[in-house]
Design a protein around this motif. Structure first.
Motif, PDB file in Angstrom:
ATOM      1  N   LYS A  13       0.831  -1.205   0.000  1.00 12.75           N
ATOM      2  CA  LYS A  13       0.000   0.000   0.000  1.00 12.75           C
ATOM      3  C   LYS A  13       0.864   1.253   0.000  1.00 12.75           C
ATOM      4  CE  LYS A  13      -4.122  -1.974   2.060  1.00 12.75           C
ATOM      5  NZ  LYS A  13      -5.010  -2.029   3.222  1.00 12.75           N
ATOM      6  N   GLY A  14       2.070   1.164   0.549  1.00 16.07           N
ATOM      7  CA  GLY A  14       3.003   2.280   0.575  1.00 16.07           C
ATOM      8  C   GLY A  14       3.888   2.353  -0.665  1.00 16.07           C
ATOM      9  N   GLY A  15       3.677   1.421  -1.592  1.00 15.25           N
ATOM     10  CA  GLY A  15       4.420   1.452  -2.842  1.00 15.25           C
ATOM     11  C   GLY A  15       5.769   0.760  -2.826  1.00 15.25           C
TER      12      GLY A  15
ATOM     13  N   ASP B 231       8.342   4.384  -4.375  1.00  9.38           N
ATOM     14  CA  ASP B 231       7.252   4.169  -3.429  1.00  9.38           C
ATOM     15  C   ASP B 231       6.377   5.419  -3.342  1.00  9.38           C
ATOM     16  OD1 ASP B 231       8.586   6.000  -1.758  1.00  9.38           O
ATOM     17  OD2 ASP B 231       9.342   4.449  -0.409  1.00  9.38           O
ATOM     18  N   GLU B 232       5.424   5.443  -2.435  1.00 12.11           N
ATOM     19  CA  GLU B 232       4.495   6.576  -2.353  1.00 12.11           C
ATOM     20  C   GLU B 232       5.183   7.882  -1.977  1.00 12.11           C
ATOM     21  OE1 GLU B 232       2.822   5.935   2.203  1.00 12.11           O
ATOM     22  OE2 GLU B 232       1.451   5.723   0.530  1.00 12.11           O
ATOM     23  N   CYS B 233       6.384   7.802  -1.418  1.00 12.26           N
ATOM     24  CA  CYS B 233       7.172   9.006  -1.097  1.00 12.26           C
ATOM     25  C   CYS B 233       8.104   9.365  -2.249  1.00 12.26           C
ATOM     26  CB  CYS B 233       7.988   8.790   0.168  1.00 12.26           C
ATOM     27  SG  CYS B 233       6.982   8.500   1.633  1.00 12.26           S
TER      28      CYS B 233
ATOM     29  N   ASN C  43       9.617  12.598  -3.889  1.00  9.69           N
ATOM     30  CA  ASN C  43       8.556  13.605  -3.790  1.00  9.69           C
ATOM     31  C   ASN C  43       9.010  14.895  -3.109  1.00  9.69           C
ATOM     32  OD1 ASN C  43       7.020  11.627  -4.940  1.00  9.69           O
ATOM     33  ND2 ASN C  43       5.750  11.237  -3.136  1.00  9.69           N
TER      34      ASN C  43
END
Length: 182
Positions: free
Chosen positions: A91-93, A124-126, A159
């Motif tokens: 879910k966090g990539g 990842d999500e970051c 990001n």
């Protein structure tokens, strides 16, 4: 830091056995727990039952857990017998490669990075790549190997608009600084 960043996942609560939730009990009985504790025969049985790509509540697979813990035999078995997706994300990539890289498991990083369909540039999500994760944790040899495989990782921004070089520790040795310097 969010609940899925790096090794900070809060998906499974640490509770007393008498207080375990159904989700925690499923986790303990599932392929994930067997992968964490390097229980080769148990993992093999789950693969035979078609559960090689089973996901826990946070979308981690057994490969994520085996890679993080450096369980090479289980990683090989999941890839060969289980035909798992090396690029599967949580879910966090995070991929299994993200998890192995941050922990410095060079043998696992090499195994995963040489899989035919691996994507070394996944973030990842970051926005962190495997190189970001390895640099953040001071994993020099992992960084060196990843850059040999995919030099573009050096300039990949997350990001926060940061490259991996910006995550190495102030007291990092000169070899580390030279390796990651753009």
């Amino acid at each position: 830091m969010d609940q899925h960043s790096a090794d900070n996942c809060k998906c499974h609560k640490q509770t007393q056995p008498a207080q375990q939730t159904l989700s925690d009990m499923d986790f303990d009985r599932g392929i994930w727990n067997a992968a964490i504790y390097n229980e080769v025969e148990r993992v093999r049985e789950f693969i035979k039952k078609g559960q090689a790509m089973a996901r826990d509540d946070c979308d981690y697979t057994a490969l994520h857990y085996a890679a993080r813990n450096g369980n090479e035999q289980i990683c090989k078995m999941l890839l060969d017998e289980g035909k798992v997706d090396v690029n599967a994300v949580t879910k966090g990539g995070a991929t299994a490669l993200h998890r192995a890289a941050m922990m410095g498991h060079l043998n696992i990083v090499k195994l995963l990075a040489t899989q035919p369909k691996v994507n070394l540039l996944l973030q990842d999500e970051c926005g962190q790549s495997v190189l970001h994760r390895a640099a953040l944790r001071g994993q020099l040899e992992v960084c060196r190997y990843l850059l040999q495989q995919q030099p573009e990782l050096k300039l990949l921004k997350d990001n926060k608009d940061k490259i991996a070089f910006e995550y190495i520790m102030e007291n990092a040795n000169d070899d580390f600084k030279l390796l990651l310097k753009p």
